[in-house]
Design a protein around this motif. Structure first.
Motif, mmCIF file in Angstrom:
data_model
loop_
_atom_site.group_PDB
_atom_site.id
_atom_site.type_symbol
_atom_site.label_atom_id
_atom_site.label_comp_id
_atom_site.label_asym_id
_atom_site.label_seq_id
_atom_site.Cartn_x
_atom_site.Cartn_y
_atom_site.Cartn_z
ATOM 1 N N ASP A 1 -7.654 -1.727 -27.768
ATOM 2 C CA ASP A 1 -8.966 -1.882 -27.199
ATOM 3 C C ASP A 1 -8.874 -2.349 -25.835
ATOM 4 O O ASP A 1 -9.756 -2.063 -24.882
ATOM 5 N N ARG A 2 -8.110 -3.455 -25.711
ATOM 6 C CA ARG A 2 -7.718 -4.209 -24.409
ATOM 7 C C ARG A 2 -6.494 -4.683 -24.042
ATOM 8 O O ARG A 2 -5.819 -4.921 -25.242
ATOM 9 N N LEU A 3 -6.044 -4.315 -22.904
ATOM 10 C CA LEU A 3 -4.829 -5.003 -22.659
ATOM 11 C C LEU A 3 -4.914 -5.994 -21.503
ATOM 12 O O LEU A 3 -5.677 -5.862 -20.637
ATOM 13 N N PHE A 4 -4.371 -7.244 -21.731
ATOM 14 C CA PHE A 4 -4.735 -8.612 -21.094
ATOM 15 C C PHE A 4 -3.405 -8.529 -20.007
ATOM 16 O O PHE A 4 -2.539 -8.721 -20.276
ATOM 17 N N GLU A 5 -4.099 -8.902 -18.872
ATOM 18 C CA GLU A 5 -3.408 -9.470 -17.843
ATOM 19 C C GLU A 5 -3.123 -10.706 -17.700
ATOM 20 O O GLU A 5 -4.228 -11.579 -18.233
ATOM 21 N N ALA A 6 -2.467 -11.197 -16.923
ATOM 22 C CA ALA A 6 -2.129 -12.705 -16.900
ATOM 23 C C ALA A 6 -3.174 -13.307 -16.154
ATOM 24 O O ALA A 6 -3.814 -12.912 -15.148
ATOM 25 N N GLY A 7 -3.775 -14.390 -16.782
ATOM 26 C CA GLY A 7 -5.016 -15.253 -16.290
ATOM 27 C C GLY A 7 -6.285 -14.596 -16.943
ATOM 28 O O GLY A 7 -7.393 -15.113 -16.437
ATOM 29 N N ASP A 8 -6.372 -13.371 -17.496
ATOM 30 C CA ASP A 8 -7.725 -13.012 -18.114
ATOM 31 C C ASP A 8 -8.353 -14.036 -18.895
ATOM 32 O O ASP A 8 -7.725 -14.645 -19.526
ATOM 33 N N ARG A 9 -9.477 -13.830 -18.798
ATOM 34 C CA ARG A 9 -10.348 -14.618 -19.981
ATOM 35 C C ARG A 9 -11.031 -13.895 -20.562
ATOM 36 O O ARG A 9 -11.596 -12.771 -20.376
ATOM 37 N N PHE A 10 -11.518 -14.165 -21.874
ATOM 38 C CA PHE A 10 -12.429 -13.660 -23.039
ATOM 39 C C PHE A 10 -13.007 -14.574 -23.971
ATOM 40 O O PHE A 10 -12.427 -15.967 -23.678
#
Length: 431
Positions: A262-271
């Motif tokens: 559902d989501r691909l995280f990039e470096a530095g992403d926040r959730f």
């Protein structure tokens, strides 16, 4: 050796000599628990000698090495398990007895059989200072997030539920889908145990997170998504891993855009996990796509760092790099020293009980792959070590499932599912 009887089941003591073990057996002790790390002082018998002496005396043996500042719930539960397995009185020791008693009383407090306010008085009544145990409970109560670990002894994997106590929302990290390569049997025992814990605690699952595509177990992410409706996620570099293995599996129909999550995280992403903010560190080296999830004072590093007595992860898988692994580790060690680090595997060196929690400060001080190490020294150590290691036994089984977010192959015309097993694609691998 000062020995103090705590109750009919437990006696705690300082270091016994090996010559004392026959006497301990003659006194009726059925299990020895050694809570002392090897090498604390000259002349200490150590784990291997103690185990041999316990075996010779017909006694059970448990190795749960701790220091005061590094006790974790895993150690406490391991102590309880060894006591529960014993078929008679237990003799538990460290250097002076305090750490062994601390493991016991913390278990009693966690299970509400001993009030926190009574711990220090209990210690004094037996001649021990247990103020450290009281402080441990205070730190535990203040820790954010709350972390529950699930250890799978078949694959030495550690799975986590990471919860925000203020909202009851949680994330599941690196869940295991059960698979027996000998029979081809699959199961959901690990995942169902996690679901049972979530239900018991009244938690709501927001995220199902993988730190990377695993080579030593199948991911239960897809199964848990169907059970909970939670979003799945992994690092964005998974697309590179998909392309790499698409070729090795000769799999032209494989989607290599990461759309299985559902989501691909990039470096530095926040959730968010409830009211807790989480962020993503890109941690390549073990794989192209490895990430670390930092949630409050906790970081989930999986195959980047192991416990300090086990060093670091291998970097010789397709797409791996010892140099990149070193850089990723430095990013993790730049976190505050008190940050709790949760690893994804524990191989129990010396036969000790499973452990999975350390701190940044502890890793800097105690991990022989890191303490006083240079980048070039680490690369040489890691590459030399990796050349001696066989591939994980499930790597070719697992990757075709894990690069699709934990989805098993579709059933064929007879209703059965089949894994595809390529031959001679991992050239140069040690047998």
């Amino acid at each position: 050796m000062n020995a103090v009887k705590i109750n009919e089941r437990l006696t705690v003591a300082g270091q016994p000599a090996i010559a004392d073990f026959p006497s301990l057996a003659a006194q009726g002790f059925k299990t020895i628990i050694n809570a002392r790390p090897d090498g604390e002082e000259a002349g200490q018998p150590g784990n291997a000698q103690e185990k041999s002496a316990a075996d010779a005396g017909g006694m059970g043996y448990g190795f749960i090495p701790v220091t005061g500042p590094t006790i974790t719930e895993a150690d406490i539960r391991a102590f309880q398990q060894k006591m529960a397995e014993a078929d008679g009185p237990v003799f538990a020791h460290c250097k002076g007895g305090a750490r062994a008693l601390t493991l016991y009383v913390l278990g009693e407090a966690l299970d509400a059989r001993l009030e926190q306010g009574d711990i220090e008085a209990f210690g004094k009544a037996h001649g021990f200072d247990l103020s450290g145990a009281a402080r441990w409970l205070q730190r535990q109560a203040a820790a954010m997030p709350q972390v529950k670990a699930f250890f799978d002894p078949r694959t030495w994997s550690v799975q986590y539920v990471v919860a925000d106590p203020s909202t009851g929302r949680c994330a599941i990290i690196d869940p295991v889908f059960d698979f027996d390569e000998k029979s081809g049997a699959t199961g959901t025992m690990n995942a169902d145990a996690i679901l049972a814990y979530v239900e018991c605690r009244g938690l709501s699952v927001e995220w199902i997170l993988d730190t990377h595509p695993h080579a030593d177990h199948l991911s239960a992410a897809h199964y848990l998504k169907r059970k909970t409706g939670a979003r799945t996620a992994i690092g964005a570099k998974i697309t590179g891993v998909q392309k790499l293995w698409q070729e090795k599996y000769n799999w032209p129909d494989l989607k290599t855009d990461g759309s299985q999550w559902d989501r691909l995280f990039e470096a530095g992403d926040r959730f968010d996990i409830g009211s807790l903010e989480a962020r993503v560190l890109f941690s390549p080296g073990h794989t192209l796509a490895s990430v670390t999830y930092v949630v409050g004072d906790a970081a989930f590093v999986h195959d980047t760092l192991f416990m300090p007595d086990s060093g670091t992860a291998r970097a010789d898988f397709p797409g791996g790099s010892a140099r990149e692994l070193w850089a990723s580790i430095q990013d993790i060690l730049a976190l505050p020293d008190e940050t709790r680090l949760f690893t994804g595997h524990d191989y129990q060196p010396g036969g000790r009980a499973p452990k999975w929690e350390s701190t940044v400060g502890e890793q800097k001080r105690s991990n022989p792959h890191l303490a006083g190490m240079t980048e070039e020294g680490f690369i040489s150590l890691r590459e030399t070590r990796d050349r001696t290691l066989p591939m994980p036994k499930l790597i070719l089984h697992a990757l075709q499932v894990n690069i699709r977010g934990g989805r098993l192959p579709e059933p064929e015309s007879n209703g059965k599912r089949y894994l595809k097993f390529p031959l001679d694609v991992l050239e140069g691998s040690r047998w």
